[in-house]
Design a protein around this motif. Structure first.
Motif, PDB file in Angstrom:
ATOM      1  N   LEU A 390       0.668  -1.289  -0.076  1.00  0.00           N
ATOM      2  CA  LEU A 390       0.082  -0.021  -0.138  1.00  0.00           C
ATOM      3  C   LEU A 390       0.817   1.448  -0.151  1.00  0.00           C
ATOM      4  CD1 LEU A 390      -2.825   1.228   0.376  1.00  0.00           C
ATOM      5  CD2 LEU A 390      -2.340   1.391   2.738  1.00  0.00           C
ATOM      6  N   PRO A 391       1.433   0.922   0.522  1.00  0.00           N
ATOM      7  CA  PRO A 391       2.600   3.041   0.931  1.00  0.00           C
ATOM      8  C   PRO A 391       2.605   3.301  -0.220  1.00  0.00           C
ATOM      9  CG  PRO A 391       2.750   1.596   2.594  1.00  0.00           C
ATOM     10  CD  PRO A 391       2.662   1.075   1.386  1.00  0.00           C
ATOM     11  N   TYR A 392       3.918   1.940  -1.241  1.00  0.00           N
ATOM     12  CA  TYR A 392       4.319   2.455  -2.667  1.00  0.00           C
ATOM     13  C   TYR A 392       2.604   2.707  -3.359  1.00  0.00           C
ATOM     14  CZ  TYR A 392       6.329   0.945  -7.259  1.00  0.00           C
ATOM     15  OH  TYR A 392       6.218   1.397  -8.749  1.00  0.00           O
ATOM     16  N   ALA A 398      -2.566   7.269  -6.029  1.00  0.00           N
ATOM     17  CA  ALA A 398      -2.873   5.854  -5.110  1.00  0.00           C
ATOM     18  C   ALA A 398      -4.700   5.759  -6.491  1.00  0.00           C
ATOM     19  CB  ALA A 398      -3.710   7.742  -4.515  1.00  0.00           C
ATOM     20  N   SER A 399      -4.679   6.058  -7.093  1.00  0.00           N
ATOM     21  CA  SER A 399      -5.257   6.161  -8.100  1.00  0.00           C
ATOM     22  C   SER A 399      -5.238   3.895  -8.327  1.00  0.00           C
ATOM     23  CB  SER A 399      -5.763   6.544  -9.117  1.00  0.00           C
ATOM     24  OG  SER A 399      -6.199   7.509  -9.041  1.00  0.00           O
ATOM     25  N   TYR A 400      -4.000   3.751  -8.439  1.00  0.00           N
ATOM     26  CA  TYR A 400      -3.518   2.554  -8.389  1.00  0.00           C
ATOM     27  C   TYR A 400      -4.027   1.617  -7.619  1.00  0.00           C
ATOM     28  CZ  TYR A 400       0.326   3.848 -12.223  1.00  0.00           C
ATOM     29  OH  TYR A 400       0.321   4.271 -13.427  1.00  0.00           O
ATOM     30  N   ILE A 401      -3.898   2.052  -6.402  1.00  0.00           N
ATOM     31  CA  ILE A 401      -5.009   0.843  -5.473  1.00  0.00           C
ATOM     32  C   ILE A 401      -6.056   1.139  -5.404  1.00  0.00           C
ATOM     33  CG2 ILE A 401      -4.965   2.906  -3.982  1.00  0.00           C
ATOM     34  CD1 ILE A 401      -3.691  -0.797  -3.175  1.00  0.00           C
ATOM     35  N   ALA A 454      -8.869   0.639   2.044  1.00  0.00           N
ATOM     36  CA  ALA A 454     -10.349   1.463   0.953  1.00  0.00           C
ATOM     37  C   ALA A 454     -10.594   2.644   1.731  1.00  0.00           C
ATOM     38  CB  ALA A 454     -11.567   1.143   1.187  1.00  0.00           C
ATOM     39  N   LEU A 455     -10.316   3.003   2.884  1.00  0.00           N
ATOM     40  CA  LEU A 455      -9.951   4.633   2.898  1.00  0.00           C
ATOM     41  C   LEU A 455      -8.367   5.383   2.647  1.00  0.00           C
ATOM     42  CD1 LEU A 455     -11.485   7.238   4.553  1.00  0.00           C
ATOM     43  CD2 LEU A 455     -10.448   5.961   6.673  1.00  0.00           C
ATOM     44  N   ALA A 456      -7.306   4.389   2.832  1.00  0.00           N
ATOM     45  CA  ALA A 456      -6.484   4.733   2.807  1.00  0.00           C
ATOM     46  C   ALA A 456      -6.893   5.615   0.680  1.00  0.00           C
ATOM     47  CB  ALA A 456      -5.299   4.416   2.915  1.00  0.00           C
ATOM     48  N   HIS A 457      -7.479   5.154   0.198  1.00  0.00           N
ATOM     49  CA  HIS A 457      -7.412   5.202  -1.095  1.00  0.00           C
ATOM     50  C   HIS A 457      -8.322   6.266  -1.456  1.00  0.00           C
ATOM     51  CE1 HIS A 457      -9.907   5.575  -4.317  1.00  0.00           C
ATOM     52  NE2 HIS A 457      -8.606   5.155  -5.324  1.00  0.00           N
ATOM     53  N   ALA A 458      -9.011   6.479  -0.941  1.00  0.00           N
ATOM     54  CA  ALA A 458      -9.867   7.944  -0.518  1.00  0.00           C
ATOM     55  C   ALA A 458      -9.366   8.438  -0.195  1.00  0.00           C
ATOM     56  CB  ALA A 458     -11.226   7.700   0.110  1.00  0.00           C
ATOM     57  N   LEU A 466     -15.346   4.693  -4.995  1.00  0.00           N
ATOM     58  CA  LEU A 466     -15.115   3.774  -3.927  1.00  0.00           C
ATOM     59  C   LEU A 466     -15.915   3.223  -2.405  1.00  0.00           C
ATOM     60  CD1 LEU A 466     -13.371   1.345  -5.574  1.00  0.00           C
ATOM     61  CD2 LEU A 466     -11.722   1.504  -3.672  1.00  0.00           C
ATOM     62  N   ILE A 467     -15.428   4.057  -2.092  1.00  0.00           N
ATOM     63  CA  ILE A 467     -15.987   3.958  -0.747  1.00  0.00           C
ATOM     64  C   ILE A 467     -17.761   3.650  -1.040  1.00  0.00           C
ATOM     65  CG2 ILE A 467     -13.647   4.241   0.755  1.00  0.00           C
ATOM     66  CD1 ILE A 467     -15.204   7.639   1.576  1.00  0.00           C
ATOM     67  N   SER A 468     -18.102   5.521  -1.802  1.00  0.00           N
ATOM     68  CA  SER A 468     -19.090   5.489  -1.639  1.00  0.00           C
ATOM     69  C   SER A 468     -20.046   4.232  -2.369  1.00  0.00           C
ATOM     70  CB  SER A 468     -19.639   6.805  -2.533  1.00  0.00           C
ATOM     71  OG  SER A 468     -21.215   6.628  -2.961  1.00  0.00           O
ATOM     72  N   ARG A 469     -20.059   3.513  -3.607  1.00  0.00           N
ATOM     73  CA  ARG A 469     -20.182   2.450  -4.016  1.00  0.00           C
ATOM     74  C   ARG A 469     -20.247   1.270  -2.893  1.00  0.00           C
ATOM     75  NH1 ARG A 469     -17.505   3.512  -7.955  1.00  0.00           N
ATOM     76  NH2 ARG A 469     -15.683   2.017  -8.471  1.00  0.00           N
ATOM     77  N   TYR A 470     -19.671   0.651  -2.509  1.00  0.00           N
ATOM     78  CA  TYR A 470     -19.203  -0.088  -1.906  1.00  0.00           C
ATOM     79  C   TYR A 470     -19.488   0.086   0.137  1.00  0.00           C
ATOM     80  CZ  TYR A 470     -17.623  -2.291  -5.771  1.00  0.00           C
ATOM     81  OH  TYR A 470     -17.054  -2.510  -7.681  1.00  0.00           O
ATOM     82  N   TYR A 471     -20.011   1.084   0.182  1.00  0.00           N
ATOM     83  CA  TYR A 471     -20.625   1.133   1.588  1.00  0.00           C
ATOM     84  C   TYR A 471     -20.799   0.116   2.091  1.00  0.00           C
ATOM     85  CZ  TYR A 471     -21.910   3.787   5.278  1.00  0.00           C
ATOM     86  OH  TYR A 471     -22.000   3.913   6.911  1.00  0.00           O
ATOM     87  N   ASP A 472     -21.921  -0.042   1.505  1.00  0.00           N
ATOM     88  CA  ASP A 472     -22.394  -1.390   2.413  1.00  0.00           C
ATOM     89  C   ASP A 472     -22.043  -2.584   2.316  1.00  0.00           C
ATOM     90  OD1 ASP A 472     -25.633   0.053   2.109  1.00  0.00           O
ATOM     91  OD2 ASP A 472     -25.837  -0.889   0.681  1.00  0.00           O
ATOM     92  N   LEU A 473     -21.014  -2.696   1.425  1.00  0.00           N
ATOM     93  CA  LEU A 473     -20.533  -4.185   1.917  1.00  0.00           C
ATOM     94  C   LEU A 473     -18.784  -3.878   2.799  1.00  0.00           C
ATOM     95  CD1 LEU A 473     -19.499  -6.778   0.860  1.00  0.00           C
ATOM     96  CD2 LEU A 473     -17.680  -5.736  -0.565  1.00  0.00           C
ATOM     97  N   LEU A 474     -18.449  -2.565   3.254  1.00  0.00           N
ATOM     98  CA  LEU A 474     -17.538  -2.044   3.761  1.00  0.00           C
ATOM     99  C   LEU A 474     -18.236  -2.418   5.358  1.00  0.00           C
ATOM    100  CD1 LEU A 474     -15.869   0.485   1.429  1.00  0.00           C
ATOM    101  CD2 LEU A 474     -14.547  -1.768   2.238  1.00  0.00           C
TER     102      LEU A 474
END
Length: 881
Positions: A390-392, A398-401, A454-458, A466-474
């Motif tokens: 993740l740090p890399y 950050a879009s890559y993650i 997921a949060l680090a990406h956002a 991403l966090i919006s689209r998969y909020y229920d799963l997260l």
């Protein structure tokens, strides 16, 4: 003069951000672009040993330079009788490995193996090629005849050297290249870690002195060494890899020079299309293409673009190397070298892909990245490896993650996934991403990893989609953690530790719950944010009481075990996400403990570091060591943790590629050779990144609720329609009853037997119905009249004496008058009829059939009904479910 030229040559070649490795590893990354284009080489004598795949499979890559009729080999092996270049210097940066070599007494060359790391351009990042640059200058100041040569073999396309390969040469105005592939390819299948559906390429910009051919290795290499030119191509177009070893060569005659005016550039690549078989959430299999095809429809155009971009690509790489050198130098020179060694192998374990949409065109909103667990399990998008790397990705782009997380989230958000926790991967055999619905015991580990990433990406990208689209799963995963962290007796880490209530594992779960609180808050879901935050705080209180030593100095390996210790590498997420669950003073206490512990006689420290906790005795984890170093406020302790990782990688005892897990006594690889998990080495840089404001796109429209408005409106309209039909039927019945008696005569309608009676008179004999005076009528009036009357013949009704029925009729007349009008009072008649109230006879009234006022009233009712129905249709009433 010669010394001045030499100095100038070195300055021009190495002026930007080059890292001098005083103690380089045995092996160095040469060309690492994808899981199956993963080439390494010898650090000390590149001309004496063959380059190899990460697993030590030999790869045919041979290069030589001919100076004044004498050939000197600069890369390759097993070529007895040839002259060798000798290494003068070695420079390593995150994107380049550069050898300075002496070719005979009078020529110095620099060979640069460069694999671009693109921070912005997805197209160039996904082109599966690497550059090899060659620059030369004389050391005596005199011009010399120079020819250069490079070849590859069929070993690049199969792990079975007895298989049959086919080839083809191409020369256009832009590029000259050879390509080779298996005559019978097997899609998505590996042999000895090499894929069976690849095509290998060697290419160079076309020019008048550029030639290419395919021939047996002795003919090609020997012919060039002897004559400086390539032999004619073999008449064959296919044969086995090891059958007289067909080699594919590209050479150039530089003429008589004292120094190259510009670099000689080759491109070497291993391309595949499709690159991934991805099973979507619907169960459909997508054969996904490399992303560069959105711009270049075929490999030929991609090769042209790649070669034409060689100068600009090098400048971009130099700029990135300089940036990384500046950022890492603030920590230590050792850290700079560590990052330079590991950078290419991280992104070189991935494929960036695109898929077609339903219209057959590239779906630009469907970008996905896939990672192979190179050097270990071969799994697809292994979650613990993604977390380590993740740090890399946050540092580079950050879009890559996000692209790496997308396929994991998409699959697990579908009906095909039924576990309450996050999966470990997308499949066990790259490149078949079939998804994984298998139960496992790493629920806290992998679920925590997914929420943190997921949060680090956002936060790092500012993209909240991403966090919006998969909020229920997260959210469901966070609830799993809330219920499981207090009961973690059966949980296992990704390092396969299975002790009860492992403190370092449980703090990851608690941080992940707090991460979900932050996700909820960024999406304006305040209730969820508060609930998850409260849960995290409650669990943290237990962790502090049970998972930390009584004096508050360090993390215990397991709850309550006062004789244990652990590297608190999972606290890295607390610092990265700025969840701030753990008090800043604890980091200082932990650093003090580690400093004292490492200096004590009981410390397990070796030249290659320490284990991850007190339960491990023989191995170290490079990623978790640097995670711990990143969060340590004491720079001396930080450097003490980083130095052994570099020592293990650079150790001359380690003859393999760089590994995540290695032996403490020797630095030898245990697992994770050439693993992308070494992206963890950029952890200190990731903590310096700023957190961006998360931009959340408008949520997708919710499915429409089942409303009762339609049925209600339909019922109202239907009821009104029936009512209208009822009125029409009633008056039509009345009309029919009256029509029976259109002749002159009398009919006693006093059912009670009263003396009153009514006489209905017909038209006078000979009267013309058309001459009967009527008022003009509107179309609506006309329609109402025609609806209610079978005939429009006027009638004269003479009311002889009032009765109860007559009074009722008069009341109906008054009721059916237009709104706002008053009943007409009795008037005097010019006919001489008496208007005395006491009279038993009333004046005759001329009306239309039935009664004029009744018809008019009915017309009004029909009109009112029509308007009401229009209003209902235009603006139906709202109802809540």
């Amino acid at each position: 003069m010669a010394r001045v030229l030499l100095f100038t040559f070195l300055i021009l070649t190495f002026f930007a951000s080059c890292i001098i490795s005083q103690n380089p590893p045995v092996n160095l990354p040469l060309a690492i672009r994808s899981p199956y284009f993963n080439c390494w080489g010898d650090a000390t004598a590149p001309g004496q040993n063959w380059p190899f795949l990460w697993n030590s499979n030999h790869l045919g890559l041979y290069g030589s330079i001919r100076v004044d009729g004498i050939a000197y080999k600069w890369v390759g092996g097993d070529s007895p009788g040839l002259n060798l270049t000798s290494r003068v210097d070695l420079q390593i940066t995150p994107t380049r490995t550069m050898y300075t070599l002496q070719a005979g007494p009078s020529m110095l060359i620099n060979v640069t193996f460069m694999t671009p790391i693109e921070t912005e351009d997805l197209v160039t990042q996904s082109i599966p090629f690497s550059y090899i640059y060659l620059d030369a200058m004389s050391t005596d100041g005199q011009p010399h005849d120079v020819q250069v040569y490079l070849d590859i073999t069929g070993e690049w396309v199969t792990g079975n050297r007895s298989e049959i390969i086919t080839w083809k040469g191409t020369k256009s105005a832009t590029s000259t290249f050879y390509e080779t592939w298996l005559s019978t390819q097997t899609q998505y299948e590996e042999k000895n870690d090499q894929i069976e559906d690849a095509t290998a390429y060697i290419a160079m910009r076309s020019g008048p002195t550029v030639t290419a051919t395919v021939a047996g290795l002795f003919d090609n290499r020997g012919g060039f060494s002897d004559k400086g030119v390539l032999p004619d191509p073999d008449t064959d177009t296919s044969r086995a890899v090891s059958d007289n070893w067909p080699v594919f060569a590209v050479a150039a005659d530089l003429g008589r020079i004292s120094q190259t005016s510009q670099s000689v550039v080759w491109a070497v690549g291993v391309a595949r299309n499709p690159v991934i078989a991805y099973t979507t959430g619907t169960g459909a299999v997508q054969n996904r293409a490399p992303y560069f095809m959105v711009q270049y429809p075929n490999i030929e155009s991609a090769i042209d673009a790649f070669l034409l971009d060689s100068d600009d690509a090098r400048q971009r790489s130099i700029a990135l190397d300089a940036k990384i050198a500046g950022d890492t130098a603030a920590i230590s020179p050792v850290y700079t070298g560590l990052v330079s060694l590991a950078a290419r192998q991280v992104i070189g374990s991935t494929d960036l892909t695109i898929a077609n949409g339903t219209d057959g065109k590239w779906n630009m909103s469907d970008v996905k990245m896939f990672m192979k667990d190179v050097g270990s399990s071969g799994r697809i998008n292994p979650v613990e490896t993604l977390y380590a790397s993740l740090p890399y990705f946050l540092y580079v782009n950050a879009s890559y993650i996000g692209y790496l997380l997308e396929p994991l989230l998409e699959f697990q958000n579908s009906s095909q996934y039924t576990q309450p926790y996050a999966a470990t991967d997308l499949g066990t055999s790259y490149p078949k991403a079939v998804g994984s619905n298998q139960p496992h015991a790493q629920g806290i580990e992998q679920t925590g990893n997914m929420l943190i990433m997921a949060l680090a990406h956002a936060q790092s990208s500012g993209d909240g989609s991403l966090i919006s689209r998969y909020y229920d799963l997260l959210s469901s995963w966070a609830k799993y953690l809330v219920n499981t962290v207090p009961n973690a007796s059966q949980q296992v880490t990704a390092d396969l530790e299975s002790m009860t209530n492992m403190s370092n594992l449980l703090i990851k779960g608690i941080i992940a719950i707090q991460a979900m609180s932050t996700i909820a808050g960024s999406l304006d879901r305040g209730d969820d944010a508060s609930t998850f935050s409260n849960s995290a705080q409650s669990l943290l209180n237990t962790w502090v009481t049970s998972g930390v030593s009584p004096d508050g100095s360090h993390v215990l390996a397991t709850y309550g075990d006062q004789n244990s210790w652990a590297l608190p590498y999972n606290l890295f997420a607390d610092k990265l996400l700025q969840t701030n669950l753990v008090n800043i003073t604890f980091y200082t206490s932990e650093a003090a403990f580690l400093k004292t512990f490492l200096a004590s006689s009981s410390s397990p420290e070796t030249p290659f570091g320490i284990p991850i906790d007190s339960s491990v005795t023989s191995q170290a984890d490079a990623g978790w060591s640097v995670f711990t170093a990143a969060i340590t406020p004491d720079t001396a302790v930080r450097d003490t943790l980083i130095q052994p990782v570099y020592s293990a990688i650079a150790s001359n005892q380690s003859t393999l590629t760089y590994s995540k897990i290695y032996k403490l006594d020797s630095g030898e690889s245990v697992s994770g050779r050439s693993s992308p998990a070494l992206g963890a080495i950029l952890a200190p840089l990731a903590l310096n990144l700023s957190i961006k404001t998360i931009s959340v796109p408008p949520p997708p429209p919710l499915p429409p609720k089942r409303s009762i408005a339609g049925p209600v409106v339909g019922g109202v309209l239907g009821g009104l329609g029936l009512l209208a039909l009822g009125f029409a039927g009633f008056f039509y019945w009345r009309y029919r009853q009256r029509r029976k008696y259109r002749f002159s005569g009398k009919l006693d309608i006093d059912e009670a037997g009263s003396p009153g009676h009514a006489t209905i008179y017909g038209l006078p004999p000979g009267s013309d119905p058309g001459a009967f005076p009527v008022s003009p009528e509107s179309p609506d009036d006309r329609g109402s009249r025609e609806l209610l009357m079978a005939s429009n013949t006027p009638m004269v009704v003479s009311v002889v004496r009032p009765s109860k029925h007559q009074e009722a009729a008069q009341q109906r007349e008054r009721y059916m008058l237009p709104p706002g009008s008053a009943p007409s009072p009795p008037t005097s008649s010019n006919s001489g009829h008496s208007t005395d109230p006491g009279s038993s006879v009333e004046p005759p009234t001329t009306v239309s059939p039935t009664s004029g006022s009744e018809v008019q009233g009915l017309r009004v009712e029909v009109e009112n009904l029509r308007k009401a129905m229009q209003q209902i249709q235009v603006a139906p009433p709202e109802y809540s479910q």
